[in-house]
Write a protein that holds these residues in place. Structure first.
Motif, mmCIF file in Angstrom:
data_model
loop_
_atom_site.group_PDB
_atom_site.id
_atom_site.type_symbol
_atom_site.label_atom_id
_atom_site.label_comp_id
_atom_site.label_asym_id
_atom_site.label_seq_id
_atom_site.Cartn_x
_atom_site.Cartn_y
_atom_site.Cartn_z
ATOM 1 N N HIS A 5 0.823 -1.196 0.000
ATOM 2 C CA HIS A 5 0.000 0.000 0.000
ATOM 3 C C HIS A 5 0.861 1.250 0.000
ATOM 4 O O HIS A 5 0.360 2.347 -0.130
ATOM 5 N N ASP A 6 2.165 1.100 0.169
ATOM 6 C CA ASP A 6 3.097 2.215 0.273
ATOM 7 C C ASP A 6 3.448 2.713 -1.131
ATOM 8 O O ASP A 6 4.035 1.979 -1.923
ATOM 9 N N PRO A 7 3.089 3.972 -1.459
ATOM 10 C CA PRO A 7 3.385 4.470 -2.811
ATOM 11 C C PRO A 7 4.873 4.578 -3.120
ATOM 12 O O PRO A 7 5.254 4.660 -4.277
ATOM 13 N N SER A 8 5.716 4.530 -2.085
ATOM 14 C CA SER A 8 7.156 4.608 -2.344
ATOM 15 C C SER A 8 7.787 3.217 -2.493
ATOM 16 O O SER A 8 8.996 3.113 -2.692
ATOM 17 N N ASN A 66 -14.247 4.656 3.301
ATOM 18 C CA ASN A 66 -14.501 5.622 2.225
ATOM 19 C C ASN A 66 -15.866 5.495 1.569
ATOM 20 O O ASN A 66 -16.231 6.343 0.752
ATOM 21 N N ASP A 102 -5.516 5.133 -0.317
ATOM 22 C CA ASP A 102 -5.429 6.590 -0.224
ATOM 23 C C ASP A 102 -4.301 6.957 0.739
ATOM 24 O O ASP A 102 -3.539 6.085 1.186
ATOM 25 N N GLU A 103 -4.182 8.238 1.080
ATOM 26 C CA GLU A 103 -3.087 8.700 1.940
ATOM 27 C C GLU A 103 -3.098 8.013 3.302
ATOM 28 O O GLU A 103 -2.058 7.855 3.935
ATOM 29 N N ALA A 104 -4.279 7.612 3.765
ATOM 30 C CA ALA A 104 -4.406 6.965 5.072
ATOM 31 C C ALA A 104 -4.303 5.440 4.976
ATOM 32 O O ALA A 104 -4.451 4.747 5.977
ATOM 33 N N GLY A 105 -4.082 4.915 3.763
ATOM 34 C CA GLY A 105 -3.984 3.473 3.584
ATOM 35 C C GLY A 105 -5.326 2.784 3.430
ATOM 36 O O GLY A 105 -5.397 1.561 3.436
ATOM 37 N N GLU A 106 -6.396 3.563 3.268
ATOM 38 C CA GLU A 106 -7.736 2.993 3.095
ATOM 39 C C GLU A 106 -8.048 2.819 1.611
ATOM 40 O O GLU A 106 -7.540 3.556 0.765
#
Length: 123
Positions: A5-8, A66, A102-106
């Motif tokens: 889930h980590d975009p990096s 969400n 998303d930014e929160a990992g959801e």
């Protein structure tokens, strides 16, 4: 299978087009979204119509942050339809509904930007 889930995170190991095509990802329309109180993590049970060739299938989806159940009915979603069913508590999840973190990992659901016929396959 570990999902990143980590975009990096670095890209997954290299594969080929034939391997990609083994995953049958289709569009379907959510016809019913039910509470799933028995799930370990908050989830809904989705009934998704994938058209006449595949029919309606169930999916357990951890998307309660969400989306409300009302948001989901009538929405087109993408799912892997050729994984073996997984027993999740009292239900068999027959397809894997897919999305992105998303930014929160959801989960944010993955869908076409305009309507397509139910059962359309990703290529």
């Amino acid at each position: 299978m570990h999902l990143h889930h980590d975009p990096s995170a670095p890209p997954a190991e290299e594969t080929d087009f034939g391997t990609f095509l083994k995953s049958d990802i289709r569009i379907g329309t959510v016809v019913e979204a039910l509470e799933f109180p028995e799930a370990r993590k908050p989830a809904y049970i989705l009934h998704i119509d994938f058209g006449p060739a595949i029919g309606t299938r169930k999916s357990s989806a951890q998307i309660t942050v969400n989306y409300t159940r009302e948001d989901l009915v009538g929405r087109q979603v993408a799912a892997v339809v050729n994984f073996p069913p997984r027993q999740i508590g009292p239900i068999k999840s027959e397809v894997l509904t897919i999305g992105f973190a998303d930014e929160a990992g959801e989960v944010v659901l993955f869908a076409p930007d305009r309507p397509v016929p139910n059962g359309s396959r990703l290529f």
